[in-house]
Design an enzyme around this catalytic site. Structure first.
Site, PDB file in Angstrom:
ATOM      1  N   ASP A 113       0.790  -1.242   0.000  1.00 28.76           N
ATOM      2  CA  ASP A 113       0.000   0.000   0.000  1.00 28.76           C
ATOM      3  C   ASP A 113       0.822   1.292   0.000  1.00 28.76           C
ATOM      4  OD1 ASP A 113      -2.460  -1.040  -0.240  1.00 28.76           O
ATOM      5  OD2 ASP A 113      -2.924  -1.084   1.903  1.00 28.76           O
ATOM      6  N   GLY A 140      37.733 -55.031 -21.585  1.00 25.00           N
ATOM      7  CA  GLY A 140      37.811 -53.721 -20.929  1.00 25.00           C
ATOM      8  C   GLY A 140      37.089 -53.663 -19.593  1.00 25.00           C
ATOM      9  N   SER A 171      38.046 -54.394 -16.422  1.00 22.56           N
ATOM     10  CA  SER A 171      38.751 -53.770 -15.298  1.00 22.56           C
ATOM     11  C   SER A 171      38.950 -52.280 -15.521  1.00 22.56           C
ATOM     12  CB  SER A 171      40.108 -54.440 -15.088  1.00 22.56           C
ATOM     13  OG  SER A 171      39.898 -55.742 -14.610  1.00 22.56           O
ATOM     14  N   SER A 231      33.885 -64.492 -15.866  1.00 18.70           N
ATOM     15  CA  SER A 231      32.691 -65.268 -15.491  1.00 18.70           C
ATOM     16  C   SER A 231      31.921 -65.754 -16.719  1.00 18.70           C
ATOM     17  CB  SER A 231      31.793 -64.472 -14.546  1.00 18.70           C
ATOM     18  OG  SER A 231      31.559 -63.148 -14.996  1.00 18.70           O
TER      19      SER A 231
END
Lengths: 630, 264
Positions: free
Chosen positions: A24, A466, A468, A535
């Site tokens: 205001d 690749g 490792s 593996s």
């Protein structure tokens, strides 16, 4: 970026001004009047306003020019920030009207933060009020450096020079105490048009500029090319064979050939080119420009890293101090965790200290345990990972941040390393972790502390594919990002755990079984465990999966690190293929023993087709998607 | 950097932020001057590609030249184009005026295409100087589940930290051109030589200043037949840009209501 010196009309600058002050005190009215007096209202707007006011049975309300929402007009209060354009003799001005009501502070902040200068409006009758001070303080925090004070409604105090003098004393005393020197202090009446576009005859004692003149006298804001280079990485594109690092130069200058440093990863590289679409590459790029660059070497970098020159790097720290304004509905408290966004970096931070609350009315500092909505305070924040930034006084754009709670921005802060927390404080930090000893620590506890789930990334693939190399790079990267990560490979497993095992098929199976069990334990401990073993048999990998699944059915991720046998044989990093071909190694996978490629790997990383950086990126992306908990 | 350079750099920054943080994304392509500038900026940001779909909310009622323009530039710019057919007039809220119902067809069309493709982010080429209600917009503006705009409680937005996090089921509208003005757009079109629908240029003393559906958009009186002349006209005109868009003028808050309901 093109040179457009050909366009003459470009010479005019655009200048953004925010109008703030207590509710205001007449901010919107002032803007409406300014537009009217400079003949900037569109055709029909004045008549439209008059009609709206007549309908409401009220006198002409200038603020309706800006208060576009019905609710704003009905309540005669600005709710959200508005922008409006007009011309002065010198400039194109964008005026931002920011709400004065305390409730809408977040909207005031949104409007004010982008301004080049501010008008702080004060009602001549009411004088300096709560929001006058708070807004003054926030302007300073938000980085608005030029402020003019506008003393409005002078007609209500009979254009009294004495009253003007009183308010000038009050407001300058306050602004000085927060380090702000007002550029001008102009007495006006927005309703009557005094001292806005033309000098008022009612205040002959006032010798300063009219408001319009003041707008033209603000200094132009310059872009900080002189500062140290800072270029936060925004994204990395590979739409074609190029790897383009995209971002905006926040400070300084960058050129092809520059030796640059990425922080916090501490990688260095040389800039090859600054690429542009459909135009020759740039010879240099300055603060403010959105650019893309390529490097001489392939490097895996991510959004959030900060590029600098090697000799002038940003600060690295996990802990810093900040002056913070709070917009959240829930208060900030010590021990709470928030998401921090600083330039393009996103990280989790914990509040480790609430040093002081600052009363913007009296500027008094007092202790407290909560920073409530619309308050300002000094806090100490700690991140799990190392962050790259600058102190706000050194380099404002790299020294400020926002905090998020749930989905919302709840605060903004300026960084200082002043009184860098001592050891005592960091010890206090550790004691705030609320894991009671009587209770079993659950996996959920670990996830919350780490910010990610535990799990197993089982790399499988031919010797030389690749595994490792990739595992080590990914580990390094995740570690820097503050994740708990560990790699199991032949080197560390065969040294102790499996020292008793040889290379017969039975012993290989046992080798893999033990690796699977250990990996599962790491996962249970909250780690991201990466295993790098050939593996070759699906059955062995399935057993590893079921070991991990005892802990969490989604913990195991089979990653096929894939490369063509010929490629692997050509790489032959350990000379094993040569030996196998010569018959010196028996049962060598791919040569004299089979490799069963995974039928349904969670991820396939093709090291034949992609360079190392892209492979790392692929895995890290995958981990971000599957392990992150926000 | 001059003013246009600054606007360009800022818009590219916004486009790249959205592209990094929000998926899936798309862009509304009304085929007007603003959305052509937006596509141009996307091509600059992403090295010649627009790496997300662009959508026309097709009422079947666009001006003929607009369709011709579309057919040409979908090919030339190699766009992944989605033609989103808007539901017919009859499916819109019968309590609205004719103009508002025509506009509501696009709101519904947008809602459907978002649902169908599950878009989390939509780029729109709106600008703050077009209309007072749009001047209150955020750059990243979240929308509720039914697409509505909670304009009374908008999120804070400062230091160019945009709202890129939001709950499931909601989406965000992204406005890369919010800080541009009409004359900025034309100066940029001129500088970059960006193609636009020829309807913007005066023929027989009339031109379109803003393109919309045939039935609710009118040309203005003008002799500006080149970009230079349009820029010159804009320097002196006192007529608002959307004066020819009748849907804005039904009532005091006509446009506010349209937008709150999800209009662009």
């Amino acid at each position: 970026m093109q040179d457009s010196s050909s366009s003459l009309d470009m010479l005019r600058e655009t200048f953004k001004i925010v109008v703030v002050g207590h509710v205001d005190h007449g901010k919107s009215t002032l803007i409406g009047r300014l537009l009217y007096d400079t003949d900037s209202l569109p055709t029909g707007k004045f008549e439209e306003l008059k009609a709206i006011c007549d309908r409401r049975g009220m006198a002409l309300e200038w603020s309706f020019v800006l208060d576009a929402f019905q609710a704003e007009r009905d309540q005669a209060v600005t709710i959200d920030t508005t922008q409006i354009w007009f011309k002065t003799p010198k400039r194109d001005v964008v005026i931002i009207d920011a709400p004065g009501h305390r409730e809408f502070l977040k909207n005031m902040v949104s409007g004010a933060a982008s301004a080049d200068a501010a008008l702080l409006v004060v009602d001549a009758e009411e004088g300096v009020r709560e929001q006058t001070r708070r807004h003054g303080y926030l302007l300073h925090l938000l980085g608005v450096k030029q402020v003019a004070v506008v003393i409005n409604k002078m007609d209500l105090v009979d254009h009294s020079e004495a009253r003007y003098g009183e308010i000038v004393r009050d407001v300058t005393a306050y602004l000085h105490s927060i380090g702000v020197e007002p550029s001008f202090i102009v007495p006006i009446s927005a309703r009557e048009g005094d001292n806005i576009a033309k000098k008022s005859t009612s205040s002959p004692w006032y010798k300063g500029p009219t408001l319009l003149e003041a707008l033209d006298r603000f200094h132009s804001v310059t872009v900080p090319s002189e500062q140290a280079l800072r270029l936060p990485v925004q994204d990395v594109y590979h739409f074609d064979q190029r790897r383009i690092i995209a971002g905006r130069v926040e400070a300084g200058v960058i050129r092809p050939g520059d030796e640059i440093l990425f922080s916090p990863s501490n990688k260095t590289a040389r800039v090859k080119s600054l690429d542009v679409w459909d135009a020759p590459p740039l010879l240099e790029a300055h603060a403010g420009q959105s650019i893309g660059l390529t490097l001489e070497e392939q490097l895996f970098v991510e959004r959030g890293e900060v590029i600098s020159h090697v000799e002038d790097p940003p600060v690295l720290s996990t802990v810093f101090r900040a002056r913070l304004f709070w917009l959240g509905h829930k208060p900030l408290e010590v021990g709470k965790r928030y998401t921090l966004k600083l330039a393009t970096k996103t990280a989790t931070v914990t509040v480790v200290g609430l040093e002081t609350l600052i009363d913007t009315d009296t500027l008094a500092h007092r202790p407290g345990t909560k920073l409530e909505r619309n308050m300002i305070g000094e806090v100490v924040l700690r991140a799990r990972e190392v962050l790259a930034f600058d102190e706000h006084v050194e380099l404002d754009k790299m020294g400020r941040f926002v905090l998020l709670e749930d989905y919302d921005v709840v605060g903004g802060g300026l960084i200082s390393m002043e009184g860098y927390p001592d050891q005592r404080q960091s010890l206090t930090v550790k004691s705030t972790n609320v894991y009671s000893v009587e209770h079993t620590i659950t996996r959920e506890n670990r996830v919350v502390r780490n910010g990610h789930k535990g799990g197993v990334l089982w790399f499988t693939g031919l010797s030389g594919a690749g595994k490792s190399t990739l595992a080590m790079e990914v580990e390094k990267h995740l570690f820097q990002k503050g994740l708990q990560v560990y790699v199991l490979d032949g080197d560390n497993v065969r040294a102790g755990l499996n020292a008793n095992l040889g290379f017969s098929p039975e012993e290989r199976t046992e080798n893999i079984r033990r690796v699977g069990e250990v990996a599962a334990l790491f996962a249970d401990a909250g780690f991201i465990c990466i295993t790098a073993f050939i593996s070759p048999y699906q059955a062995d990998r399935d057993r590893a999966r079921s070991a991990a699944s005892r802990i969490d059915s989604e913990a195991f991720h089979e990653i096929h690190v894939s490369a063509d046998l010929n490629t692997c044989e050509r790489r032959d990093p350990k000379g094993l293929y040569k030996k196998a071909r010569a018959g010196e190694i028996l049962d060598f996978t791919g040569v004299s023993a089979p490799y069963e490629a995974p039928a349904s790997a969670e991820l396939v990383v093709d090291t034949d087709a992609k360079d190392l950086a892209s492979c790392v990126e692929q895995v890290v992306d995958y981990i971000d998607r599957t392990f992150r908990v926000d | 950097m001059n003013h246009l350079d600054q606007l360009e750099a800022q818009s590219i920054y916004i486009l790249r932020e959205a592209y990094n943080r929000i998926k899936p994304l798309s862009m509304l392509w009304s085929l007007g001057k603003d959305s052509n500038v937006m596509i141009w900026l996307a091509r600059k940001a992403f090295y010649g590609r627009v790496p997300f779909p662009v959508i026309l909310l097709d009422t079947g009622n666009e001006l003929d030249e607009v369709y011709e323009f579309r057919d040409r530039y979908v090919k030339e710019w190699d766009l992944n184009y989605i033609n989103a057919e808007c539901p017919p007039y009859e499916e819109t809220d019968p309590d609205l005026t004719y103009n508002a119902r025509s506009a509501a067809r696009k709101t519904l069309g947008l809602k459907r295409v978002i649902e169908e493709h599950d878009f989390r982010g939509i780029f729109l080429g709106i600008r703050r100087d077009e209309q007072a209600v749009r001047s209150k917009e955020r750059v990243f503006s979240p929308r509720g589940e039914s697409g509505e705009w909670d304009y009374k409680d908008q999120p804070p937005e400062f230091w160019e930290q945009y709202k890129t996090e939001f709950p499931p089921g909601t989406h965000v509208r992204i406005h890369p051109l919010l800080a541009w003005t009409e004359v900025d757009i034309w100066r940029y079109i001129q500088r970059e030589n960006i193609p636009v629908v020829p309807l913007y240029f005066a023929r027989n003393g009339m031109r379109y200043r803003s393109l919309g559906e045939k039935d609710i958009t009118r040309p203005i009186e003008s002799n500006a037949s080149t970009i230079e002349e349009i820029i010159e006209e804009l320097q002196t005109t006192r007529t608002p840009e959307r004066a020819g868009r009748t849907m804005d003028h039904d009532s005091e808050d006509a446009f506010e209501r349209l937008r709150a309901a999800g209009y662009m």
